[in-house]
Design a protein around this motif. Structure first.
Motif, PDB file in Angstrom:
ATOM      1  N   HIS A   1       0.900  -1.174   0.060  1.00  0.00           N
ATOM      2  CA  HIS A   1       0.066  -0.045  -0.015  1.00  0.00           C
ATOM      3  C   HIS A   1       0.857   1.394  -0.237  1.00  0.00           C
ATOM      4  CE1 HIS A   1      -3.872  -2.368   1.012  1.00  0.00           C
ATOM      5  NE2 HIS A   1      -2.919  -3.255   1.540  1.00  0.00           N
ATOM      6  N   PRO A   2       1.011   1.896  -1.277  1.00  0.00           N
ATOM      7  CA  PRO A   2       1.933   3.180  -1.276  1.00  0.00           C
ATOM      8  C   PRO A   2       1.405   4.308  -0.389  1.00  0.00           C
ATOM      9  CG  PRO A   2       0.675   2.889  -3.181  1.00  0.00           C
ATOM     10  CD  PRO A   2       0.501   1.596  -2.354  1.00  0.00           C
ATOM     11  N   GLY A   3       2.471   5.184  -0.010  1.00  0.00           N
ATOM     12  CA  GLY A   3       2.020   6.251   0.793  1.00  0.00           C
ATOM     13  C   GLY A   3       1.493   7.500  -0.169  1.00  0.00           C
ATOM     14  N   TYR A   4       0.954   8.587   0.604  1.00  0.00           N
ATOM     15  CA  TYR A   4       0.283   9.525  -0.082  1.00  0.00           C
ATOM     16  C   TYR A   4       0.436  10.809   0.688  1.00  0.00           C
ATOM     17  CZ  TYR A   4      -3.551   8.265   2.635  1.00  0.00           C
ATOM     18  OH  TYR A   4      -4.503   7.669   3.669  1.00  0.00           O
ATOM     19  N   TRP A   5       0.248  11.985   0.043  1.00  0.00           N
ATOM     20  CA  TRP A   5       0.300  13.148   0.803  1.00  0.00           C
ATOM     21  C   TRP A   5      -1.295  13.544   0.717  1.00  0.00           C
ATOM     22  CZ3 TRP A   5       4.130  15.768   2.778  1.00  0.00           C
ATOM     23  CH2 TRP A   5       5.451  15.357   2.278  1.00  0.00           C
ATOM     24  N   GLY A   6      -1.888  13.970   2.104  1.00  0.00           N
ATOM     25  CA  GLY A   6      -3.438  14.474   2.193  1.00  0.00           C
ATOM     26  C   GLY A   6      -3.303  15.724   3.251  1.00  0.00           C
ATOM     27  N   PRO A   7      -4.609  16.053   3.579  1.00  0.00           N
ATOM     28  CA  PRO A   7      -4.870  17.038   4.657  1.00  0.00           C
ATOM     29  C   PRO A   7      -4.748  16.391   5.924  1.00  0.00           C
ATOM     30  CG  PRO A   7      -6.791  16.423   3.565  1.00  0.00           C
ATOM     31  CD  PRO A   7      -5.779  15.739   2.999  1.00  0.00           C
ATOM     32  N   VAL A   8      -5.077  14.886   6.178  1.00  0.00           N
ATOM     33  CA  VAL A   8      -4.739  14.347   7.381  1.00  0.00           C
ATOM     34  C   VAL A   8      -3.655  13.073   6.933  1.00  0.00           C
ATOM     35  CG1 VAL A   8      -6.802  15.534   8.545  1.00  0.00           C
ATOM     36  CG2 VAL A   8      -7.015  13.038   7.296  1.00  0.00           C
ATOM     37  N   VAL A   9      -3.461  12.655   8.155  1.00  0.00           N
ATOM     38  CA  VAL A   9      -2.557  11.322   8.139  1.00  0.00           C
ATOM     39  C   VAL A   9      -3.576  10.220   8.306  1.00  0.00           C
ATOM     40  CG1 VAL A   9      -0.756   9.819   9.105  1.00  0.00           C
ATOM     41  CG2 VAL A   9      -0.484  12.320   8.848  1.00  0.00           C
ATOM     42  N   GLY A  10      -3.720   9.113   7.168  1.00  0.00           N
ATOM     43  CA  GLY A  10      -4.284   8.176   7.313  1.00  0.00           C
ATOM     44  C   GLY A  10      -4.032   6.947   7.762  1.00  0.00           C
ATOM     45  N   PHE A  11      -4.425   5.553   7.532  1.00  0.00           N
ATOM     46  CA  PHE A  11      -3.935   4.471   8.340  1.00  0.00           C
ATOM     47  C   PHE A  11      -2.804   4.168   7.366  1.00  0.00           C
ATOM     48  CE2 PHE A  11      -4.298  -0.195   8.133  1.00  0.00           C
ATOM     49  CZ  PHE A  11      -4.237  -0.638   9.432  1.00  0.00           C
ATOM     50  N   TYR A  12      -1.688   3.801   8.344  1.00  0.00           N
ATOM     51  CA  TYR A  12      -0.611   3.150   7.701  1.00  0.00           C
ATOM     52  C   TYR A  12      -0.007   1.797   8.463  1.00  0.00           C
ATOM     53  CZ  TYR A  12       1.418   5.850  11.600  1.00  0.00           C
ATOM     54  OH  TYR A  12       1.702   6.589  12.746  1.00  0.00           O
ATOM     55  N   GLY A  13      -1.249   1.025   8.750  1.00  0.00           N
ATOM     56  CA  GLY A  13      -0.956  -0.478   9.245  1.00  0.00           C
ATOM     57  C   GLY A  13      -0.594  -0.491  10.584  1.00  0.00           C
ATOM     58  N   GLY A  14      -0.449   0.388  11.319  1.00  0.00           N
ATOM     59  CA  GLY A  14      -0.014   0.428  12.953  1.00  0.00           C
ATOM     60  C   GLY A  14       1.541  -0.101  12.934  1.00  0.00           C
ATOM     61  N   ILE A  15       2.030   0.440  11.780  1.00  0.00           N
ATOM     62  CA  ILE A  15       3.709   0.356  11.594  1.00  0.00           C
ATOM     63  C   ILE A  15       4.319   1.261  12.875  1.00  0.00           C
ATOM     64  CG2 ILE A  15       5.836  -0.091  10.187  1.00  0.00           C
ATOM     65  CD1 ILE A  15       3.141  -1.923   9.815  1.00  0.00           C
ATOM     66  N   PRO A  16       5.218   0.903  13.462  1.00  0.00           N
ATOM     67  CA  PRO A  16       6.071   1.932  14.298  1.00  0.00           C
ATOM     68  C   PRO A  16       7.113   2.396  13.775  1.00  0.00           C
ATOM     69  CG  PRO A  16       6.639  -0.171  14.962  1.00  0.00           C
ATOM     70  CD  PRO A  16       5.386  -0.497  13.892  1.00  0.00           C
ATOM     71  N   TYR A  17       6.932   3.328  12.896  1.00  0.00           N
ATOM     72  CA  TYR A  17       8.095   3.831  11.986  1.00  0.00           C
ATOM     73  C   TYR A  17       9.081   4.858  12.892  1.00  0.00           C
ATOM     74  CZ  TYR A  17       6.143   2.269   7.642  1.00  0.00           C
ATOM     75  OH  TYR A  17       5.736   1.476   6.647  1.00  0.00           O
ATOM     76  N   GLY A  18       8.250   5.691  13.994  1.00  0.00           N
ATOM     77  CA  GLY A  18       8.938   6.083  14.736  1.00  0.00           C
ATOM     78  C   GLY A  18       9.155   7.885  14.297  1.00  0.00           C
ATOM     79  N   TYR A  19       9.782   8.534  14.835  1.00  0.00           N
ATOM     80  CA  TYR A  19      10.052  10.143  14.821  1.00  0.00           C
ATOM     81  C   TYR A  19       8.805  10.794  14.164  1.00  0.00           C
ATOM     82  CZ  TYR A  19      14.862   8.587  14.511  1.00  0.00           C
ATOM     83  OH  TYR A  19      16.009   8.113  14.814  1.00  0.00           O
ATOM     84  N   GLY A  20       7.704  10.682  15.194  1.00  0.00           N
ATOM     85  CA  GLY A  20       6.241  11.211  15.097  1.00  0.00           C
ATOM     86  C   GLY A  20       5.244  10.061  14.392  1.00  0.00           C
ATOM     87  N   TYR A  21       5.872   9.112  14.083  1.00  0.00           N
ATOM     88  CA  TYR A  21       4.678   8.009  13.564  1.00  0.00           C
ATOM     89  C   TYR A  21       4.666   6.996  14.330  1.00  0.00           C
ATOM     90  CZ  TYR A  21       5.336  10.740   9.143  1.00  0.00           C
ATOM     91  OH  TYR A  21       5.162  11.826   8.292  1.00  0.00           O
ATOM     92  N   PRO A  22       4.007   6.819  15.614  1.00  0.00           N
ATOM     93  CA  PRO A  22       4.180   5.657  16.268  1.00  0.00           C
ATOM     94  C   PRO A  22       3.480   4.384  16.077  1.00  0.00           C
ATOM     95  CG  PRO A  22       2.637   7.314  17.202  1.00  0.00           C
ATOM     96  CD  PRO A  22       3.355   7.929  15.840  1.00  0.00           C
TER      97      PRO A  22
END
Length: 348
Positions: free
Chosen positions: A97-118
């Protein structure tokens, strides 16, 4: 049941495709084994105002998984935030599932990427008008050059033991979209920028980025700007997120309308065959003479030593080819010849 799950996965992918301008053919990329864990690395210094952190991720190529370094990227326009890419397991396969830009941050699988993306949402900053404000507790910013900063404590997922990089399946995250994230799926989406696409392409052509080469510890884990893979500010991974073993190469299971080609059925292993609609007529076999029947033997005129026609099973008394008949063996008289009259030998 498998058919229902496959249809459900396809419908979800179609919804993502129709609602996102960022979606592309990559939505339908599927692999039959999961990506490595997320490597551990430091975030490089933010280069300037307006840049937003895009976490690194494992992408797929025909030669295997490769690491796309995390980087600072300029948003296509003010007010847009980045929703990271992620892998999700369903019906025996891992879907991209590729990423994208949007007005809000959507669902990204619950992956703990860190640096603001828990794993859910984004806590690295926010837009106020045309200015982006950075949370300096999770972002590496120089307050001398960047003045729009604030501090809010966020769980630091970069030190978590579980650094799984996919949703669902064995050992994956169990997150599901919230109602707000379901709404975000239907909102306006913008494709990755050309710099981001160039960044991913550069990673795909760098052999050191392959998981099979770096064992889950890429030498270039993060960069200060897209496609800058050398020079000052490039960060290597300190260690792999988990032990990585390269799985044996396996072809994806056959999908509907795309049958797999088995090794024994490959064209190079088989000679050309005639058209399937044409039936081959078997070649005529040579006629093998059969021995005559009893009635034929009685009626057929022949001499005493007239041989039977040749056949595969020879008569008991037929001479063998290449051998002379015994010289001292008397010829047996024909059974139909009456024995001599013994009275003729008697004196009259």
């Amino acid at each position: 049941m498998r058919i229902i799950r496959s249809i459900r996965s396809l419908l979800f992918a179609l919804v993502m495709l129709s609602t996102s301008r960022a979606a592309s053919a990559q939505v339908f990329v599927s692999v039959n084994f999961g990506p490595p864990a997320l490597p551990v690395y430091e975030q490089p210094l933010c280069p300037a105002e307006g840049y937003i952190w895009v976490p690194g991720y494992w992408a797929w190529s025909p030669v295997g998984y490769y690491w796309v370094p995390g980087t600072w990227a300029l948003a296509p326009e003010p007010g847009l935030l980045w929703t990271p890419s992620y892998w999700a397991f369903d019906d025996g396969l891992y879907y991209w599932h590729p990423g994208y830009w949007g007005p809000v941050v959507g669902f990204y699988g619950g992956i703990p990427y860190g640096y603001g993306y828990p794993g859910s949402g984004y806590y690295g900053g926010y837009w106020r008008g045309r200015q982006f404000y950075y949370n300096q507790t999770v972002n590496n910013v120089n307050v001398v050059n960047i003045h729009n900063v604030y501090s809010t404590t966020v769980v630091n997922n970069t030190t978590m033991v579980n650094r799984v990089s996919y949703n669902g399946g064995p050992g994956g995250t169990t997150a599901r979209p919230t109602p707000e994230q379901q709404v975000a799926i239907r909102q306006r989406h913008v494709s990755p920028t050309s710099e981001q696409m160039q960044h991913e392409h550069a990673a795909s052509t760098n052999r050191e980025m392959l998981a099979s080469v770096n064992q889950g510890r890429p030498p270039i884990a993060a960069t200060p700007k897209p496609a800058e893979f050398s020079g000052r500010g490039v960060i290597p991974a300190s260690h792999a997120g988990a032990l990585y073993r390269v799985p044996e190469h396996r072809e994806a299971p056959p999908r509907a309308g795309n049958p797999a080609v088995l090794p024994e059925n490959r064209p190079e292993n088989n000679p050309p065959r005639p058209e399937t609609g044409r039936r081959m007529t078997p070649a005529p076999r040579p006629e093998v003479p059969r021995p005559p029947s009893a009635s034929e033997r009685e009626n057929a005129p022949r001499g005493e030593n007239y041989p039977y026609p040749q056949r595969e099973v020879r008569p008991e008394n037929a001479p063998r080819q290449g051998k002379e008949p015994p010289q001292n063996r008397p010829n047996h008289p024909d059974k139909r010849t009456p024995p001599p009259n013994r009275d003729e030998d008697r004196p009259h």
